[in-house]
Motif scaffolding. Structure first.
Motif, short mmCIF file in Angstrom:
data_model
loop_
_atom_site.label_atom_id
_atom_site.label_comp_id
_atom_site.label_asym_id
_atom_site.label_seq_id
_atom_site.Cartn_x
_atom_site.Cartn_y
_atom_site.Cartn_z
N ASN A 1 0.80 -1.23 0.00
CA ASN A 1 0.00 0.00 0.00
C ASN A 1 0.83 1.27 0.00
O ASN A 1 0.28 2.37 -0.02
CB ASN A 1 -0.94 -0.01 1.21
N ALA A 2 2.15 1.15 0.04
CA ALA A 2 3.01 2.33 -0.02
C ALA A 2 3.10 2.84 -1.45
O ALA A 2 2.91 2.08 -2.40
CB ALA A 2 4.41 1.98 0.49
N PRO A 3 3.39 4.13 -1.63
CA PRO A 3 3.72 4.60 -2.99
C PRO A 3 5.01 3.93 -3.44
O PRO A 3 5.77 3.39 -2.62
CB PRO A 3 3.90 6.11 -2.80
N VAL A 4 5.28 3.96 -4.72
CA VAL A 4 6.44 3.25 -5.25
C VAL A 4 7.74 3.72 -4.61
O VAL A 4 8.61 2.90 -4.28
CB VAL A 4 6.50 3.43 -6.78
N ILE A 5 7.87 5.03 -4.39
CA ILE A 5 9.08 5.55 -3.74
C ILE A 5 9.23 4.93 -2.35
O ILE A 5 10.32 4.52 -1.94
CB ILE A 5 9.04 7.08 -3.64
N GLY A 6 8.13 4.84 -1.61
CA GLY A 6 8.16 4.25 -0.28
C GLY A 6 8.54 2.78 -0.31
O GLY A 6 9.34 2.31 0.51
N SER A 7 7.96 2.03 -1.25
CA SER A 7 8.30 0.61 -1.37
C SER A 7 9.77 0.42 -1.72
O SER A 7 10.44 -0.47 -1.18
CB SER A 7 7.42 -0.05 -2.43
N ALA A 8 10.28 1.25 -2.64
CA ALA A 8 11.69 1.14 -3.04
C ALA A 8 12.61 1.45 -1.87
O ALA A 8 13.62 0.76 -1.66
CB ALA A 8 11.96 2.08 -4.20
N VAL A 9 12.28 2.48 -1.09
CA VAL A 9 13.10 2.84 0.08
C VAL A 9 13.07 1.72 1.12
O VAL A 9 14.10 1.35 1.69
CB VAL A 9 12.61 4.17 0.68
N LEU A 10 11.89 1.18 1.37
CA LEU A 10 11.76 0.09 2.35
C LEU A 10 12.63 -1.10 1.97
O LEU A 10 13.39 -1.63 2.79
CB LEU A 10 10.30 -0.34 2.46
N SER A 11 12.52 -1.53 0.72
CA SER A 11 13.20 -2.74 0.30
C SER A 11 14.69 -2.52 0.09
O SER A 11 15.52 -3.33 0.51
CB SER A 11 12.57 -3.26 -0.99
N ALA A 12 15.05 -1.42 -0.56
CA ALA A 12 16.45 -1.20 -0.93
C ALA A 12 17.30 -0.74 0.24
O ALA A 12 18.49 -1.07 0.30
CB ALA A 12 16.53 -0.18 -2.06
#
Length: 500
Positions: free
Chosen positions: A240-251
């Motif tokens: 449910n995060a925006p793409v920037i948020g998902s990328a920051v979380l994972s990377a």
């Protein structure tokens, strides 16, 4: 550069992006992006300068800075960098520069969050005082919470709060462990409280106390990675995060957990890791298998990549538990490689989201017809995620499993199934989304027309990521050399504590 910033290089890296984000509040959306890209580019240039000046022939800490903050309480500003933290600084600066270049919606708010996170993560990866580290560790939650709660999709507030509460409450256990360890050091050394890592390294806790303090540390770190079964927040935050948020979380934010393992758990509790090697390894193996199986069952691309990240970080954990140069060095390399690959995959999903407002697998078919360049980028990063030779994903996972094989061949063999599992779910995803006949009918034809070619900024971001993944897959020595030196120093320090 060495003459200009000999003693405060790391302080500039930490506080420059935090201060530089303030002018964005007064800028328009039009001017915010070039400003944000400029700031992240300057930060990346500083990190490259640090890389050039760093002595890669030694694994000891360099560029150390020390200043008393609350001397009576043992809280000081103590930062330094070795080969392990150096590559994570490079990863942070590189990924956040690319995200600043990529961002196209809610530009001001996203850039403010990106710059705040950049400074905070620089602090996390260089802090040598555990209270100072803990402050950065906790504050890193706030920009991501804002991104999810404000600009996420679906039950975004619930997802953001779940992510925050899980990680914040778990981190309180880590804080208790830090306080207790400092108290034990004070009694053992007959000195005032001191939260410096060097002080902690000089004291070995009694066996019973050591176990409980290890568990408290482990819980705080395990939720962040996340280690099975403390992963319940993951599908909500990523999905449910925006793409920037998902990328920051994972990377990046996942790497905070594995970095804390390397920096604190391994040097402070090697006896516990050796004694409880089997249960810790089984938990990591469950991450690999359970994450892979869940990824195979997903119908939405962001959640598939999220569970894939969980599976691959399980391999990195196994490498850390091996306590040898190959395993620990491979795990650290995997942290860097996975940061590149997962950020790239989330950006690729973001490209489809921007055009069609959907990331469900069933919503797409025959995308390669409309976006051949996009399909090529996706294939390269897909192969890196699978662990194909000549990509960075292969190097890290091979070394991690090689190191762990020396400790437990059977578990290493089972963990190697991550290559098979990831190949299955990633190639099935690619087949469903990119192959097949071009969409027919009014609705599907309309969606197909929305699949416009990649923009210049999108191509630039993806080309840089793919180039990094291929370069490190073919020639990994630039990263492996400083990692190996620092890992050797770390393992030598462990021997004294193991024999204590």
């Amino acid at each position: 550069m060495d003459a200009l910033l000999p003693h405060h290089f790391l302080s500039v890296l930490i506080f420059f992006p935090i201060v530089a984000c303030l002018p964005i509040f007064g800028l328009s959306e039009k001017h915010a992006k070039p400003y944000g890209v400029l700031v992240t580019a300057l930060e990346l240039a500083l990190v490259v300068g640090l890389w050039v000046l760093f002595d890669k022939d030694t694994g000891v800490l360099q560029f150390e800075e020390f200043a008393d903050l609350v001397k009576q309480a043992g809280i000081n500003y103590h930062v330094g960098v070795d080969g392990i933290s150096l590559i994570l600084l490079v990863l942070t600066a590189f990924i956040l520069f690319l995200l600043a270049l990529y961002v196209s919606q809610h530009i001001k708010d996203m850039l403010i969050c990106i710059l705040l996170l950049e400074g905070i993560l620089m602090g996390v990866f260089t802090s040598l005082n555990l209270i100072f580290f803990y402050v950065f560790w906790e504050v890193s939650l706030l920009p991501v919470l804002y991104m999810i709660g404000r600009y996420g999709v679906g039950p975004k507030v619930y997802s953001g709060l779940k992510f925050f509460l899980y990680t914040f409450l778990a981190s309180l256990f880590m804080l208790l462990a830090i306080l207790y360890y400092a108290h034990a050091c004070s009694l053992a050394l007959e000195t005032p409280f001191n939260f410096d890592l060097e002080t902690f390294n000089s004291v070995v806790l009694p066996p019973k106390e050591r176990l409980w303090v290890f568990i408290a540390f482990f819980v705080g770190i395990a939720v962040k990675i996340p280690i099975f079964p403390l992963h319940n927040w993951l599908p909500y935050a990523y999905g449910n995060a925006p793409v920037i948020g998902s990328a920051v979380l994972s990377a990046l934010l996942l790497k905070m957990g594995t970095y804390a393992m390397v920096r604190f758990l391994l040097p402070l509790f090697p006896n516990v890791i050796l004694h409880y090697f089997l249960p810790l390894s089984v938990l990591a193996l469950l991450m690999v298998l359970y994450g892979g199986l869940l990824a195979s069952a997903q119908k939405e691309m962001k959640r598939l990549i999220a569970y894939s990240s969980m599976s691959h970080m399980g391999v990195a954990l196994l490498g850390l538990y091996a306590l040898n140069v190959e395993g620990v060095g491979g795990a650290v390399f995997t942290m860097f490689s996975h940061g590149l690959v997962s950020a790239g995959l989330f950006i690729l999903v973001g490209v489809l989201l921007d055009r069609c407002n959907s990331s469900k697998i069933v919503a797409f078919k025959g995308v390669a017809h409309s976006m051949p360049a996009y399909a090529a980028f996706f294939m390269v990063l897909l192969l890196a995620n699978v662990g194909m030779p000549l990509t960075s994903g292969f190097v890290g996972e091979f070394l991690s499993l090689l190191g762990f094989f020396k400790s437990s061949p059977f578990i290493a063999f089972l963990a190697g199934t991550t290559i098979i599992l990831s190949a299955i779910y990633m190639l099935v995803l690619y087949k469903k989304v990119f192959y097949g006949a071009e969409p027919q009918g009014f609705y599907t034809l309309k969606k197909a027309k929305a699949l416009t070619p990649l923009t210049c900024s999108e191509k630039s971001v993806l080309a840089l990521l793919v180039a990094a993944v291929l370069f490190l897959g073919i020639y990994p020595k630039p990263l492996l050399a400083p990692i190996e030196q620092s890992v050797q120093v770390l393992l030598e320090s462990l021997q004294g504590r193991i024999n204590a």
